[in-house]
Design an enzyme around this catalytic site. Structure first.
Site, PDB file in Angstrom:
ATOM      1  N   THR A 478       0.815  -1.203   0.000  1.00 13.73           N
ATOM      2  CA  THR A 478       0.000   0.000   0.000  1.00 13.73           C
ATOM      3  C   THR A 478       0.852   1.256   0.000  1.00 13.73           C
ATOM      4  O   THR A 478       0.354   2.339  -0.271  1.00 13.73           O
ATOM      5  CB  THR A 478      -0.862  -0.001   1.269  1.00 13.73           C
ATOM      6  N   ALA A 520      -3.074   4.441   6.662  1.00 11.99           N
ATOM      7  CA  ALA A 520      -2.423   5.700   6.267  1.00 11.99           C
ATOM      8  C   ALA A 520      -2.844   6.855   7.171  1.00 11.99           C
ATOM      9  O   ALA A 520      -1.996   7.584   7.709  1.00 11.99           O
ATOM     10  CB  ALA A 520      -2.742   6.018   4.814  1.00 11.99           C
ATOM     11  N   ASN A 660       0.928  10.394  -1.440  1.00 13.95           N
ATOM     12  CA  ASN A 660       1.894  10.132  -2.508  1.00 13.95           C
ATOM     13  C   ASN A 660       1.088   9.815  -3.759  1.00 13.95           C
ATOM     14  O   ASN A 660       0.407   8.792  -3.829  1.00 13.95           O
ATOM     15  CB  ASN A 660       2.805   8.951  -2.132  1.00 13.95           C
ATOM     16  N   LYS A 662       1.853   8.869  -6.650  1.00 17.71           N
ATOM     17  CA  LYS A 662       2.225   7.665  -7.410  1.00 17.71           C
ATOM     18  C   LYS A 662       1.657   6.409  -6.761  1.00 17.71           C
ATOM     19  O   LYS A 662       0.954   5.628  -7.399  1.00 17.71           O
ATOM     20  CB  LYS A 662       3.754   7.584  -7.505  1.00 17.71           C
ATOM     21  N   GLY A 733      -7.513   2.046   0.322  1.00 15.17           N
ATOM     22  CA  GLY A 733      -7.291   0.647  -0.050  1.00 15.17           C
ATOM     23  C   GLY A 733      -8.520  -0.030  -0.607  1.00 15.17           C
ATOM     24  O   GLY A 733      -8.429  -0.837  -1.524  1.00 15.17           O
ATOM     25  N   GLU A 734      -9.654   0.261  -0.059  1.00 11.43           N
ATOM     26  CA  GLU A 734     -10.881  -0.425  -0.469  1.00 11.43           C
ATOM     27  C   GLU A 734     -11.656   0.375  -1.511  1.00 11.43           C
ATOM     28  O   GLU A 734     -12.268  -0.193  -2.406  1.00 11.43           O
ATOM     29  CB  GLU A 734     -11.811  -0.656   0.736  1.00 11.43           C
TER      30      GLU A 734
END
Lengths: 774, 206, 328
Positions: A478, A520, A660, A662, A733-734
C-alpha cells in the site's frame, strides 16, 4: 502542543510522487518475506488437510510417512501439545474464525488441518504429509446456503456480534408498496478468494520456554501477538511478531488462522524454529474467503427518480461456528438520499471454514447490487445514469442524520464524465458496434467509510540530521513505508533519504494493521503527534538557549513548519530544529505520540480545526466520514463467443489529502482491477456433494492477467477534510474496488441490453443472457 | 533453512555432459578419468542419481554445489538450499510466474524445473540482474520509476520475465507486452505500470 | 513429490529400455505436466528418465510434410517461419497456450500427452475413475463447467486433453512417429492416437509403455496453409480453452474445395469434425454455409448441468473461425 497547524501547513514531499523507498529492495530480490527469513536451524513444517468436509477421524497411519528422510515429528490431534486456551475460551478473540482444528477428531470442513509434519527438508515434509493415511467416518456435508439440507437462520448479530443483522429506518416496505416506480432484483456473488501472491506463512522461533518470535505474513502484527498471547497463556511482551515485507493480503492476512498457532506449537515441541507456508491449494481452505451470497434488492422511487425506499436482504453461507458475513447493507444505507431503508441478513451453516473480510467487505458486493439497480431504474425512467445519481445525491448521511466531514462525489462525477467522454455515450442499449463486437459504457459510484482507529509512533531525531521513525504498522504494498517517510520528512524538515521508517514489529509502538483502509490516516497522525512531541522538546531547548533567535520566547508563540521553529508573529525570527538540537550537545531527541483517525480525532480536536462551534451539527463526533468516487467503464462484448473485455477505465476519487500521488494512483488502479476480476472471472466452485473446492489453484481460480487490463486512468479531486485526522488523509485501499463490478455490469447492459446479475460474468453467462430477449 | 552448500570450482565449459560427469563422480565414480571415452561415459551415466547427491548449479555466474535429492526443484534449490530468496514461490505449479528465472537466457518457471536437470546451465535470478556495486538493471530502474509493483512479491518474476520479453523481441507494442507478460500474475494489479516500465526499459536495454 | 531416481538417457534405446524395465518410470522432457501432477501426487514415479539429450529435434520440411522433433519446445515451433507460413493454426495453437515461460519449457511430445484439468482428477481427495479406476466420477453431478460434451461415458466426462496444439494437429491430419524399446518405429495418425474413455478412462492414448514420441509430421495442404486456431476462454490469456476450434479451408472461386475442422475442450479428446468438413466441401464459402455446417458438429452432444453453453459457443466459434479463414 495541541496544534491546528494542519490547516495550511506547507508541505515539501508529502503528496509528491516519490518512488517507493522499499522499491530497491523489492526490485533486486533483497526484500525478505516471512518464509524467507534466515534463522539457523530452521526446519520445515507442512500441513496435511482433511479430504472430507464432515465427520470424524477414525485412524491415522503415519508409518509410511515416517520413512521419509529427516522427519522430526508428525503431529496429529493425538500428540500435538494443546494450547493454553482455544479461541472459544478467549473472551477477546480477535479473528473471524473461532474454531481451532487438531484439538479432537472432528472434521467440520474440507481442507481442515489434520496433521503437521516437521522435517529437515521441505521435500520430505511435503511428501510425508502426502503419505499419512487418515481414515474417516464421513457424514454428508452441507455445502452452502442453497443446499437443500441447509437451514437459513436469523443471526440477529453478525461478525462476532459486532454488527446488527437487522437495520431499519423509516417504513421501507410501506414506502416501497406506495412507490410510483418499483424495481426488484436478485444478485448472486460467487465465492472469491483473496489470493495474494505470497502464500500465508509462519516462521516460529522459540528463544526460550517463555520467549517467542514469529515471522508471520501478517497485515496486523498486534492482532497476531494478542491472539498468540491468549492461546499460549503468555504475556504479550514475551511474544514478538515481525512482518517486514508482506506479499499482499487483501484481508486474509488480517485475521488469525489455524496454521499460525499449529506451527508455533509444533516448533515448541520439536525445539527447533519451524517454517510453514501454506501451499497455493491450502490457501483456498486456510485463510478464509468472500462468502457465496445472494442479495435481493427492492427499490422504490418517485416518477422523477427520487428514491423513496430501499429494502435489502442478503442470504449467505457461514461456518458451523461463526456468524461472519460481510455487511453489504452499509453502502445502501448512506450512498443516496433515501428516507426508508432496511437490510436483513439470513445465514446458513455449512461445512466450510469461516469466511472473512476481503477487500471492500460488504461494500464490494453491496455496491454491485445497489449500483446495478440504480442503472436499471435510470433505464426504466429514461434518465441518464449520472442524472439519477445526482437526483438522489445525499447532502448529509441519511443513515445517521450527520453532515459529511467532506464529500466530493459531485466533483468526481463531473471530472470522471469529462475524462471519459460520458456525454458521447449512446444511452440506448445494444446500439454501438465495433466490428463484430458490441460496445457499452457504464458507470457507478464508490464510497468507503472512515473506520475510527488510533495508534502510536515514535520519532527519534538525530543531531547529525537524520531520523528514525517507528510504528508497528505494515506495508501490504500500500506504500506505508514510503508515505510515512514523506510525512516524517516534512514533520522534521529533512529530505526523505534522511528518514528511516521502521514498521512491522510488535516491538515498535502499537499501530493499527493494514485493514479497513485505516493505516495511512492513523499512522500519519501518530507520526505527527510524535513529531509534535519532539517539536515541544526542542522549542523548550531553544527558548532557554541564549544562542537561539527564539531565546526567551514563549513556547506557545512558537510555530514549527517543515522542521523550522519561528515566532508566529515574526516568522523571520527562528531556526531549525536541528540547529537548536546541535547546540544542545544532545546526540538525539525522542518523541512519541498517539494519533487518531476518524471520530476520535474529531472529538479530540473539536473547536481547533476551524470548525464552526456555533453550528449545531458541528458537535464532537458530529460528522459522518466517508471517501467517495466514481468509475466509468467501457466494455466490448463478443455476442457470439460471450467474452467481455474492459477496454477503458476512468476512476475519479475524493479521498482527502493524497500522501503520494504515485502509490495512491497505483492502489486505486489495483482496486479497479481487483474489482474487474470479481466482475468477470473470479469464482471458486464448491462441489455440492463433497463441500470441497474443485478449482483451488491459480489455473482454476482465474484472477486477471496483464492482457485483460487496459490502461486505467485514475485521478483524485482536491479535497480538504479538517475532521478526520491531522493531515486530512482518507484511506483508499478499499475505495477503488467499490462499485467496479456494477460499472462493468452497467457497461455490459449498455452494450447488450442484457442485465447480468450473477458474478462473475463469464462467457457462458453472457451467451445465456443473450439467448433471452432483451 | 539454507541447505548445506559448498563452493565448487567454476566450470569452464559449463556443458551439461561435463556436469553429469561431475555428478557421476560425486556418486562414487571418483576414479573415472577426467576425460571419458564414449563407452566409459555411458557406463557412468547409466548410474542413477538417487537420494542425496551433490548438484552443482551455476547461478548468476558462480557455480555452487548443494547436497540434495533429485526431486528438489530449481526454485527450492535457490530458496531453501542457496538462500537466494529473490525467486518467489506463489503457486509451485507454473500458474503464477513468481518463480521465473532465466535458464540459458530463456525464461522458465523454476518451480517446474528440477535442480538436477539444471546443471551445466546458466541460471540467472533477480539477484544477478543488477551490476556489481548495485547499479540497477534498466528494467529494475523502470519498475521502480513506473511503480510496477505494490507488495513486491511477484516483482522478481515479473522483472526476469520482462527482461526476457524484451530480449525475445516481444515488447514491440503495449498489446504485445500485455500478452507476453500474461504468464506473470500480479494480484496487486500493477499491470498498466508494468507494461509502461517494460516499454521504457526496452529502449535502454541495448 | 515422491523421491524418485533420475537418469539422463543418451540414446533412445537407453531411455525406452529403462522405461520398459521399470513400470514406475516416466520420461521427462519439459516436466511441466509431469512435475505438476507429481507434486499433486496424482502421478508417482520411481524413476524419471531425462530424454532431453536425445536427438529428436529439428523443424524441417520433408516429402511427407513438416517434421517436428518431439523435443522441440513450444516457443520455437510456434515462432518458426515454416510453421507460421504453412500451418498457421499450429503456430496459433502453440502461442495461445499457457505462458511464455511454459512454452519455453514444454516439448511438443509432452504437449500432446497433457492430462485433463478436471478438478476431480487433480485432487486426490476426490474419487476419479481416470485416476483410480472404479472409484466413481463426481464430475457427473458436480463441477462439469469445463468438461466434455462429446465422446464421454458414464465413467468419465473429462476433456482428457485440455490443451491446444493437438486440436490443430488433429484438424491437419498430423502423424506421430513413435519408437519402442526394440528401436522399432511406427507411425500413428493423431486422429487414432487418443482413446475415448469408455469404461477405461485411465487409458488415454495408444502409446505403449516403452514407446517414446519421436516426431510429429504434418502434411502440407492448401487447407493447412489457410488455417486458424481460435480459442475462447475465461480470461484473455494464460487460461485453458472453454471452447477452441482449429479450421483450415481451401477455397477456389468462392467454393470450398477442402476443409479441416476440429474442436477443442468439447470432446473427451480433441474432436475432429468430419461431418462438418463433408458439409462444407462443394458449398459456397459463406457464413450461411458455415453456420449450417457448424450445426452438425455438436450432434450427439451430451451436456451436463454446467456445460450446456458449450454447444452454442462451439458452433459460434466454428463459424467465426471459418469466416475469418475465408475472409467473409
Amino acid at each position: 502542543m495541541e496544534t491546528n497547524q494542519k490547516e495550511n501547513a506547507p508541505t515539501n514531499v508529502v503528496g509528491k510522487p516519490l518512488d517507493r523507498v522499499d522499491g530497491p529492495a523489492k526490485v533486486t530480490g533483497a526484500a525478505r518475506y516471512s518464509a524467507e527469513i534466515s534463522v539457523p536451524g530452521t526446519v520445515h513444517g507442512v500441513l496435511k488437510t482433511s479430504t472430507i468436509a464432515k465427520g470424524r477421524i477414525t485412524g491415522i497411519d503415519t508409518s509410511r510417512a515416517a520413512k521419509e528422510p529427516g522427519i522430526l515429528n508428525i503431529f496429529t490431534h493425538e500428540n500435538l501439545p494443546k494450547p493454553a486456551k482455544t479461541p472459544k475460551q478467549i473472551e477477546k478473540w480477535r479473528a473471524a474464525q473461532s474454531y481451532l482444528p487438531m484439538q479432537d477428531n472432528q472434521i467440520q470442513y474440507a481442507g481442515q488441518p489434520v496433521a503437521l509434519v516437521v522435517a529437515t527438508t521441505l521435500e520430505a515434509a511435503t511428501q510425508a504429509a502426502a503419505l499419512i493415511r487418515v481414515t474417516y467416518q464421513a457424514e454428508t456435508p452441507i455445502d452452502s446456503y442453497h443446499d437443500p439440507k441447509a437451514e437459513l437462520f436469523d443471526p440477529q448479530k453478525i461478525q462476532q456480534g459486532k454488527k446488527d443483522g437487522h437495520v431499519v429506518r423509516g417504513n421501507p416496505q410501506q414506502a416501497y408498496n406506495g412507490a410510483a416506480v418499483k424495481h426488484e432484483a436478485t444478485y448472486v456473488h460467487a465465492i472469491n478468494h483473496h489470493s495474494p501472491m505470497e502464500p500465508a506463512a509462519t516462521l516460529a522461533v522459540w528463544e526460550g520456554a517463555d520467549k517467542l518470535t514469529v515471522y508471520e505474513a501478517s497485515q496486523n502484527v498486534t492482532m497476531h501477538q494478542g491472539n498468540l498471547a491468549e492461546l499460549l497463556g503468555m504475556p504479550r511482551e514475551q511474544i514478538r511478531v515481525v512482518t517486514k515485507y508482506i506479499g499482499g493480503g487483501f484481508g486474509c492476512k488480517g485475521s488469525f488462522w489455524p496454521h499460525t498457532i499449529l506451527t508455533v506449537l509444533a516448533a515448541r515441541a520439536v525445539n527447533r524454529p519451524v517454517k510453514l507456508a501454506l501451499t497455493r491449494q491450502q490457501m483456498f481452505t486456510g485463510v478464509g474467503h468472500r462468502e457465496d451470497q445472494e442479495q435481493t434488492l427492492k427499490m422504490g422511487a418517485t416518477a422523477e427518480g427520487k428514491l423513496v425506499s430501499i429494502v435489502h436482504t442478503k442470504k449467505a453461507t457461514t461456518s458451523p461456528w461463526d456468524n461472519y458475513t460481510e455487511s453489504n447493507g452499509k453502502v445502501m444505507d448512506m450512498l443516496y438520499a433515501c428516507e426508508n431503508y432496511s437490510t436483513v441478513y439470513e445465514l446458513a451453516r455449512a461445512n466450510v471454514m469461516t469466511s472473512v473480510w476481503m477487500r471492500a467487505p460488504g461494500e464490494a458486493p453491496g455496491s454491485f447490487a445497489l449500483e446495478s439497480s440504480m442503472d436499471d431504474l435510470a433505464n426504466q425512467l429514461n434518465l441518464d445514469p449520472l442524472e439519477i445519481r445526482l437526483r438522489n445525491y445525499a447532502d448529509y448521511d441519511h443513515s445517521n442524520g450527520k453532515p459529511w466531514s467532506s464529500k466530493s462525489l459531485k466533483q468526481c462525477y463531473t471530472r470522471g464524465a469529462e475524462l471519459f467522454g460520458w456525454s458521447k455515450r449512446n444511452p440506448k442499449p445494444g446500439q454501438t458496434r465495433r466490428g463484430k463486437l458490441l460496445v457499452g459504457h457504464g458507470m457507478a459510484s464508490a464510497t468507503y467509510p472512515v473506520h475510527s482507529s488510533q495508534g502510536t509512533a515514535r520519532v527519534r531525531l538525530f543531531a547529525d540530521g537524520h531520523a528514525v521513525v517507528e510504528a508497528g504498522a505494515t506495508d501490504l504494498g500500500t506504500g506505508t513505508y514510503t508515505v510515512m517517510t514523506q510525512v516524517s520528512a516534512d514533520a522534521l524538515g529533512l529530505p526523505p533519504e534522511k528518514i528511516r521508517f521502521e514498521l512491522g514489529d510488535t516491538r515498535l509502538p502499537t499501530a493499527p494493521g493494514s485493514g479497513g483502509s485505516v493505516a495511512a490516516g492513523t499512522v500519519a497522525s501518530s507520526i505527527m503527534a510524535a513529531a509534535e512531541d519532539v517539536w515541544d522538546k526542542v522549542v523548550k531547548m531553544a527558548v532557554a538557549d541564549k544562542k537561539s533567535p527564539l531565546y526567551k520566547a514563549k513556547p506557545t508563540d512558537v510555530k514549527v513548519e517543515l522542521g523550522r521553529m519561528f515566532l508566529s508573529k515574526d516568522p523571520k525570527k527562528g531556526e531549525t530544529l536541528l540547529a537548536a538540537l546541535g547546540r544542545s550537545g544532545q546526540p538525539d531527541i525522542e518523541g512519541s505520540g498517539t494519533g487518531k483517525y476518524g471520530a476520535g480525532y474529531e472529538e479530540k480536536n473539536f473547536g481547533q480545526n476551524g470548525a464552526n462551534q456555533n453550528d449545531d451539527k458541528q458537535k464532537p463526533g458530529g460528522h459522518s466520514m466517508h471517501s467517495f468516487g466514481a468509475h466509468f467503464c467501457e466494455v466490448e462484448v463478443d455476442p457470439d463467443l460471450g467474452t467481455i473485455r474492459v477496454t477503458r477505465w476512468v476512476g475519479v476519487h475524493g479521498a482527502g489529502t493524497v500522501l503520494n500521488l504515485k502509490t495512491a494512483t497505483s492502489q486505486m488502479t489495483g482496486g479497479a482491477i481487483y474489482g474487474i476480476g470479481a466482475a468477470l472471472m473470479e469464482d471458486t466452485f464448491r462441489d455440492p456433494n463433497f463441500a470441497r473446492y474443485t478449482n483451488a489453484d491459480l489455473a482454476g481460480y482465474h484472477v486477471p492477467v496483464n492482457a485483460d487490463i487496459p490502461n486505467i486512468q485514475v485521478e483524485f479531486v482536491p479535497e480538504t477534510d479538517p475532521y478526520i485526522n491531522y493531515l486530512g488523509v482518507k484511506g483508499i485501499g478499499e475505495l477503488g474496488m467499490v462499485g467496479v463490478a456494477a460499472a462493468v455490469a452497467n457497461a455490459v447492459f449498455n452494450a447488450t441490453g442484457r442485465r447480468l446479475r450473477s458474478l462473475p460474468m463469464t462467457p457462458d453467462k453472457v451467451l445465456e443472457a443473450l439467448r433471452l430477449p432483451a | 533453512m539454507p541447505g548445506p552448500t559448498t563452493p565448487a570450482p567454476l566450470n569452464p565449459d559449463g556443458s551439461r555432459r561435463t556436469f553429469m560427469k561431475q555428478a557421476g563422480g560425486f556418486l562414487g565414480l571418483a576414479l573415472a578419468p577426467p576425460f571419458l571415452s564414449q563407452a566409459e561415459r555411458l557406463t557412468a551415466l547409466s548410474k542413477k542419481v538417487e537420494g542425496v547427491s551433490t548438484i552443482s548449479l551455476k547461478v548468476n555466474g558462480t557455480v555452487r554445489a548443494i547436497r540434495a535429492e533429485p526431486r528438489v526443484t530449481l526454485l527450492d534449490a535457490l530458496r531453501e538450499y542457496l538462500d537466494l530468496t529473490g525467486s518467489k514461490k506463489g503457486c509451485d505449479h507454473g500458474q503464477c510466474g513468481a518463480c521465473t528465472v532465466l535458464v540459458d537466457g530463456r525464461r522458465v518457471n523454476s518451480c517446474l524445473t528440477l535442480a538436477v536437470m539444471s546443471q551445466g546451465k546458466e541460471i540467472t535470478t533477480i539477484e544477478g540482474l543488477a551490476k556489481e556495486g548495485g547499479e540497477l538493471h534498466p528494467m529494475q530502474a523502470a519498475f521502480l520509476k513506473h511503480d510496477g509493483f505494490q507488495c513486491g512479491y511477484c516483482t522478481p518474476g515479473q522483472i526476469m520475465s520482462a527482461v526476457a520479453c524484451v530480449q525475445e523481441g516481444h515488447a514491440g507494442s503495449e498489446a504485445e507486452v500485455r500478452e507476453w507478460m500474461s504468464g506473470n500474475l500480479c494480484r496487486c494489479s500493477a499491470y498498466p505500470n508494468i507494461t509502461a516500465a517494460i516499454l521504457e526499459a526496452k529502449g535502454q536495454m541495448g | 513429490m515422491n523421491n524418485f531416481s533420475y537418469i539422463q538417457a543418451d540414446k533412445a534405446k537407453e531411455a525406452t529400455a529403462a522405461k520398459r524395465d521399470d513400470k514406475s518410470a516416466a520420461f521427462i522432457a519439459g516436466g511441466t505436466t509431469l512435475l505438476d501432477l507429481m507434486k499433486l501426487n496424482v502421478e508417482n514415479h520411481g524413476q524419471l528418465i531425462d530424454v532431453n539429450m536425445l536427438p529428436f529435434r529439428g523443424i524441417e520440411m520433408t516429402k511427407d510434410g513438416l517434421r517436428i522433433g518431439a523435443l522441440e519446445r513450444m516457443s520455437e515451433v510456434g515462432a518458426h517461419p515454416l510453421v507460421k507460413e504453412n500451418f498457421p493454426a499450429v503456430s496459433e495453437s502453440l502461442l495461445l497456450a499457457a505462458s511464455a515461460q511454459l512454452r519455453n519449457m514444454a516439448s511438443i511430445g509432452g504437449n500432446v500427452l497433457q492430462r485433463t484439468r478436471c478438478g476431480y482428477f487433480r485432487d486426490t481427495a476426490f474419487p476419479c475413475n481416470k485416476r483410480e479406476p472404479g472409484t466413481g466420477c463426481p464430475a457427473l453431478e458436480g463441477d462439469n463447467r469445463n468438461l466434455a460434451i462429446l465422446g464421454t461415458s458414464e465413467t468419465c466426462i473429462a476433456t482428457s486433453y485440455p490443451g491446444d496444439l493437438a486440436v490443430a494437429l488433429i484438424a491437419l491430419d498430423a502423424v506421430l512417429t513413435l519408437e519402442n524399446a526394440k528401436g522399432k518405429q511406427r507411425q500413428v495418425p493423431i486422429t487414432k492416437f487418443y482413446l475415448l474413455p469408455g469404461t477405461t478412462p485411465q487409458r488415454e492414448t495408444v502409446l505403449e509403455a516403452d514407446e517414446l514420441i519421436v516426431a510429429v509430421t504434418i502434411p502440407q495442404t492448401a487447407a493447412a496453409r489457410k488455417s486458424k486456431y481460435l480459442k475462447v476462454r475465461d480470461r484473455s490469456s494464460y487460461a485453458y480453452a472453454l471452447v477452441s476450434a482449429a479450421v483450415g479451408l481451401e477455397v477456389q472461386g468462392g467454393t470450398v474445395r477442402a476443409a479441416r475442422v476440429a474442436l477443442g475442450a468439447v470432446g473427451a479428446q480433441p474432436w475432429r469434425c468430419f461431418e462438418v468438413e463433408k458439409a462444407l466441401v462443394g458449398q459456397p464459402a459463406t457464413e450461411a454455409t458455415f453456420r449450417a455446417a457448424a450445426e452438425l458438429a455438436l450432434r450427439g452432444a451430451k451436456p451436463r448441468e454446467h456445460n450446456a453453453y458449450k454447444i452454442e459457443m462451439a458452433k459460434n466459434t466454428l463459424v467465426r473461425a471459418l469466416s475469418e479463414v475465408a475472409s467473409v
